[in-house]
Scaffold this motif. Sequence first.
Motif, PDB file in Angstrom:
ATOM      1  N   CYS A 101      43.003  25.945  38.951  1.00 36.35           N
ATOM      2  CA  CYS A 101      42.324  27.242  39.044  1.00 36.35           C
ATOM      3  C   CYS A 101      42.707  27.993  40.319  1.00 36.35           C
ATOM      4  N   PRO A 102      42.817  29.309  40.228  1.00 37.55           N
ATOM      5  CA  PRO A 102      43.061  30.102  41.440  1.00 37.55           C
ATOM      6  C   PRO A 102      41.947  29.900  42.462  1.00 37.55           C
ATOM      7  N   ASP A 103      42.327  29.931  43.721  1.00 35.46           N
ATOM      8  CA  ASP A 103      41.386  29.740  44.820  1.00 35.46           C
ATOM      9  C   ASP A 103      40.549  31.001  44.996  1.00 35.46           C
ATOM     10  N   GLN A 104      39.259  30.916  44.669  1.00 32.47           N
ATOM     11  CA  GLN A 104      38.333  32.020  44.881  1.00 32.47           C
ATOM     12  C   GLN A 104      37.280  31.668  45.925  1.00 32.47           C
ATOM     13  N   GLY A 105      37.646  30.755  46.818  1.00 34.90           N
ATOM     14  CA  GLY A 105      36.760  30.409  47.918  1.00 34.90           C
ATOM     15  C   GLY A 105      35.560  29.607  47.464  1.00 34.90           C
ATOM     16  N   THR A 106      34.431  29.883  48.081  1.00 33.98           N
ATOM     17  CA  THR A 106      33.189  29.156  47.819  1.00 33.98           C
ATOM     18  C   THR A 106      32.322  29.932  46.834  1.00 33.98           C
ATOM     19  N   THR A 107      31.674  29.225  45.938  1.00 28.18           N
ATOM     20  CA  THR A 107      30.703  29.848  45.045  1.00 28.18           C
ATOM     21  C   THR A 107      29.407  29.998  45.824  1.00 28.18           C
ATOM     22  N   SER A 108      29.209  31.180  46.381  1.00 28.98           N
ATOM     23  CA  SER A 108      28.052  31.386  47.254  1.00 28.98           C
ATOM     24  C   SER A 108      27.797  32.876  47.410  1.00 28.98           C
ATOM     25  N   GLY A 109      26.669  33.183  48.026  1.00 28.97           N
ATOM     26  CA  GLY A 109      26.351  34.565  48.370  1.00 28.97           C
ATOM     27  C   GLY A 109      26.133  35.473  47.179  1.00 28.97           C
ATOM     28  N   SER A 110      25.847  34.896  45.997  1.00 26.84           N
ATOM     29  CA  SER A 110      25.693  35.694  44.772  1.00 26.84           C
ATOM     30  C   SER A 110      26.907  36.589  44.538  1.00 26.84           C
ATOM     31  N   GLN A 111      28.095  36.050  44.849  1.00 24.39           N
ATOM     32  CA  GLN A 111      29.312  36.850  44.745  1.00 24.39           C
ATOM     33  C   GLN A 111      30.173  36.522  43.529  1.00 24.39           C
ATOM     34  N   SER A 112      29.762  35.583  42.705  1.00 26.17           N
ATOM     35  CA  SER A 112      30.597  35.202  41.572  1.00 26.17           C
ATOM     36  C   SER A 112      30.758  36.342  40.577  1.00 26.17           C
ATOM     37  N   THR A 113      29.651  36.982  40.209  1.00 28.53           N
ATOM     38  CA  THR A 113      29.748  38.096  39.264  1.00 28.53           C
ATOM     39  C   THR A 113      30.483  39.283  39.871  1.00 28.53           C
ATOM     40  N   PRO A 114      30.126  39.738  41.095  1.00 29.44           N
ATOM     41  CA  PRO A 114      30.911  40.837  41.663  1.00 29.44           C
ATOM     42  C   PRO A 114      32.393  40.513  41.772  1.00 29.44           C
ATOM     43  N   THR A 115      32.728  39.278  42.153  1.00 25.87           N
ATOM     44  CA  THR A 115      34.132  38.910  42.341  1.00 25.87           C
ATOM     45  C   THR A 115      34.908  38.976  41.042  1.00 25.87           C
ATOM     46  N   ASN A 116      34.336  38.461  39.967  1.00 22.87           N
ATOM     47  CA  ASN A 116      35.082  38.377  38.716  1.00 22.87           C
ATOM     48  C   ASN A 116      34.796  39.510  37.738  1.00 22.87           C
ATOM     49  N   PHE A 117      33.759  40.286  37.976  1.00 25.25           N
ATOM     50  CA  PHE A 117      33.378  41.334  37.033  1.00 25.25           C
ATOM     51  C   PHE A 117      33.948  42.690  37.410  1.00 25.25           C
ATOM     52  N   ASN A 118      34.001  42.987  38.693  1.00 24.77           N
ATOM     53  CA  ASN A 118      34.313  44.350  39.117  1.00 24.77           C
ATOM     54  C   ASN A 118      35.813  44.641  39.136  1.00 24.77           C
ATOM     55  N   SER A 119      36.414  44.627  37.973  1.00 31.82           N
ATOM     56  CA  SER A 119      37.809  45.046  37.782  1.00 31.82           C
ATOM     57  C   SER A 119      38.786  44.294  38.666  1.00 31.82           C
ATOM     58  N   GLU A 120      38.546  43.033  38.877  1.00 32.59           N
ATOM     59  CA  GLU A 120      39.487  42.236  39.646  1.00 32.59           C
ATOM     60  C   GLU A 120      39.415  40.807  39.149  1.00 32.59           C
ATOM     61  N   ASN A 121      40.376  40.004  39.568  1.00 33.14           N
ATOM     62  CA  ASN A 121      40.399  38.583  39.263  1.00 33.14           C
ATOM     63  C   ASN A 121      40.270  38.303  37.768  1.00 33.14           C
ATOM     64  N   LEU A 122      39.223  37.589  37.351  1.00 34.20           N
ATOM     65  CA  LEU A 122      39.121  37.143  35.965  1.00 34.20           C
ATOM     66  C   LEU A 122      39.041  38.309  34.986  1.00 34.20           C
ATOM     67  N   ALA A 123      38.236  39.330  35.308  1.00 32.56           N
ATOM     68  CA  ALA A 123      38.127  40.485  34.414  1.00 32.56           C
ATOM     69  C   ALA A 123      39.455  41.206  34.288  1.00 32.56           C
ATOM     70  N   LEU A 124      40.144  41.378  35.397  1.00 30.09           N
ATOM     71  CA  LEU A 124      41.433  42.063  35.366  1.00 30.09           C
ATOM     72  C   LEU A 124      42.460  41.256  34.586  1.00 30.09           C
ATOM     73  N   ALA A 125      42.415  39.941  34.720  1.00 28.49           N
ATOM     74  CA  ALA A 125      43.333  39.095  33.964  1.00 28.49           C
ATOM     75  C   ALA A 125      43.108  39.242  32.461  1.00 28.49           C
ATOM     76  N   ALA A 126      41.843  39.213  32.039  1.00 26.22           N
ATOM     77  CA  ALA A 126      41.547  39.338  30.614  1.00 26.22           C
ATOM     78  C   ALA A 126      41.929  40.714  30.085  1.00 26.22           C
ATOM     79  N   ALA A 127      41.664  41.761  30.869  1.00 24.88           N
ATOM     80  CA  ALA A 127      42.047  43.110  30.442  1.00 24.88           C
ATOM     81  C   ALA A 127      43.559  43.247  30.377  1.00 24.88           C
ATOM     82  N   THR A 128      44.256  42.656  31.344  1.00 25.51           N
ATOM     83  CA  THR A 128      45.727  42.673  31.316  1.00 25.51           C
ATOM     84  C   THR A 128      46.248  41.960  30.077  1.00 25.51           C
ATOM     85  N   ALA A 129      45.647  40.831  29.744  1.00 28.30           N
ATOM     86  CA  ALA A 129      46.075  40.076  28.568  1.00 28.30           C
ATOM     87  C   ALA A 129      45.842  40.872  27.288  1.00 28.30           C
ATOM     88  N   ARG A 130      44.706  41.555  27.176  1.00 32.02           N
ATOM     89  CA  ARG A 130      44.431  42.351  25.981  1.00 32.02           C
ATOM     90  C   ARG A 130      45.481  43.448  25.807  1.00 32.02           C
TER      91      ARG A 130
END
Length: 766
Positions: A101-130
């Motif tokens: 898995c790509p290094d996304q640091g520590t799962t903390s600070g209630s940042q998992s959803t902002p990190t992967n939802f806000n048009s970057e990282n996992l969300a951007l990967a899925a949108a790119t794939a579509r």
Amino acid sequence: MIQSRRYFLKSCGAVIVSFSSGPVNLLAAQSQGPFGTHLSHIDPGKLDSWLAVGDDGIITACTGKCDFGQGILTAQSQLVAEELCVRVARVKLIQCDTSICPDQGTTSGSQSTPTNFNSENLALAAATAREALLNLAAKKLAEPVENLTVADGVITGTMGRHVRYEDLIGNKHFNLPLSATAKRRSAADWTVLGKPIPSLDRSTLMTGQFEFVHHVRVPGMLHGRVLRPPEMRATVARVDEQSVRNVQGLVKVVVRKDFVGVVAETQYQATLAARQLAVQWNPGPELPSQKDFFDHLQKQPAHDALSVDSQDIEARLADASSIIRARYTYPYQMHGSVGASCAVADVKPESATVCSATQSAYPTRSIVAKLLNITIDKVRVIYGRGSGCYGLNGADAVSFDAAILSQAVGKPVRLQFSRRDEMMWENLGSACTVQLRAGLARDGRIIAWDREDWVASMGNRPGYDQPGNIITGMLLGYEPELPEPRTAKSPAGKFRNQSNTVPSYFAGCIAGSCGGDGTIRSERALTHTVRSPFFTGPLRSPLRIQNTFANECFMDELCAHANADPVAFRLLHLQNSRVIGVLKAAAQAASWQARPSPKAGVSRAGIVSGRGIACVAYEGNNGYAALVAEVDVDLETGTVRPRRFVVALDCGPISNPDGLRNQIEGGILQGMSRALVEEVTWDNRRVTSVDWETYNSLYLDYDMPTVETVFVTPPDVPATGAGETAITVTPAAIGNAIFDATGARLRDLPFSPQRVKAALVESAQR
């Protein structure tokens, strides 16, 4: 044959989220690919590092953020499913395997959803794939992309011809970078996101089939135990290895500086050897008295920092019609996870693999490499869920301990802490005291606010930066980096809300410019960080809950002094529309009746009831919450019984409303426990809260009050965190409700019956 990372993903990646009954061998199950070899390079800028489409149509996605009970396994699966227009059942998510898995640091600070939802990282990967799949389909179907539609992984053209994802890319590489222009699906078109999909792990958890890290079994695995010192900072004087020579199954006694452990064939044998091993310890320093701890804290050398300073506090206070002062204290508290921490490590001369419940797989990998003196590329950390904690319990320490023991014997070692290990030596939530002054004008408006807090901290966040920050590292001779005593400098640059030291009512003025959420322009917030005698680390809402308790209860004191309604008084000093939005929504949903607190005609006998409110912009911009608490207080016994909570939450777009409600209700429950009963105790040598008899938390059969939730969802705002907002305001709302019911102000947590009765006596004497 050494197989590719992509083959690894397709062949075995789903093991993290698929379940079967009986003992589990996660390490072996994931090794169907290149176990024990270095996997191909992970490049977070490349689509193939995030997801793959199998020839069966299953989409395997990778995330560097793990689910330890907060529900992001489901939310992240929904995110991938939504962006790729498939059912959530077709998504298999791999969480925090450092070799996959790509290094996304520590799962903390209630940042998992902002990190992967806000048009970057996992969300951007899925949108790119579509978009990539649509382009491939356009070529295959000989139609423009804009004419194509997609549903459940099937792309259809205007003439009815269609093609499946797996027919386009199954078992193949995308060979594409992430596209910064990939268009996200509109919330208006969501079919998976925003829906109350049940947690993907709910049924296995409820039926006892869920596979925790505790279930991991590896061929040839041994069992370990670590002997903790009998008191804080004690050191090893002598170890008598002959004292365990008769223990059957003992493999090795491991001594490394002040680290002492045993390895045996079974867990029982390891436990027996640990009890029998004779270790002589040099005593540690005497601990400060718990009774006078907060006074002690305020007299220690400190590293000072100003969050905000308008530099006119004294002048404005001199002009005030009245000045109100108060001191609030917050005790050490612990995670108190129901299950003790566990890890399995397999250290070989050329590599190390650790199966761990850590929330920080990537920093843990770095620390394991340091502890074992091997290069980081030879270390693999595989996440497996343990007993959830929202912060840092013993999951990191047990992983490091297991790795050290495994290296010492050259075989896989499973290590599970005892209850005493877990509670006596865990990273506690920091204790702190807060002193406040505020000046009111003749019309009751706040014209100046001055706060000063003293925080007991062990330095850098333990386990995240270096091994010396946790008990394992200290036993090995690493000392934590502590900030040197320093006088605060005037803050510069853009205003930042430091752990909610700055209330939402501050204008946030620095060097003449303001950037806060409120209207109070004369303000100072000074923090003194003092060395803690105990290990400290993140505990759900770290320092935010402590600071908000003091800020919001003091705000209520000012409301009472101004004879103002607590909601109206807060609105008078707010200007952030999102804080105002949740405050109004909670008050409306609770049918708040405008009046000052305490309510008129406070009774002096029987059971009395009251309501209180608190609000917060969590860490400034990471979620917004307001909570109304309704409580009963038994004036004879001092028992506080919350009866109803009404909470309004704004976290932007909601991935899963069912999961979000779970987080809100869980946060309020935990906040209620921390407000009413939780407090670490110690004597002059050691922590004495070492089991469920000596550390109180609410019992499982506690009569849970009603929780009513209101979601506030402004349009066109990014996703924020949510898991730590509701808990942050819970102690303050309860404290304010107690005051409303009784006229007694409690400024020290927890609100034990003894403290309530003492406050009632003091209030009656005024």
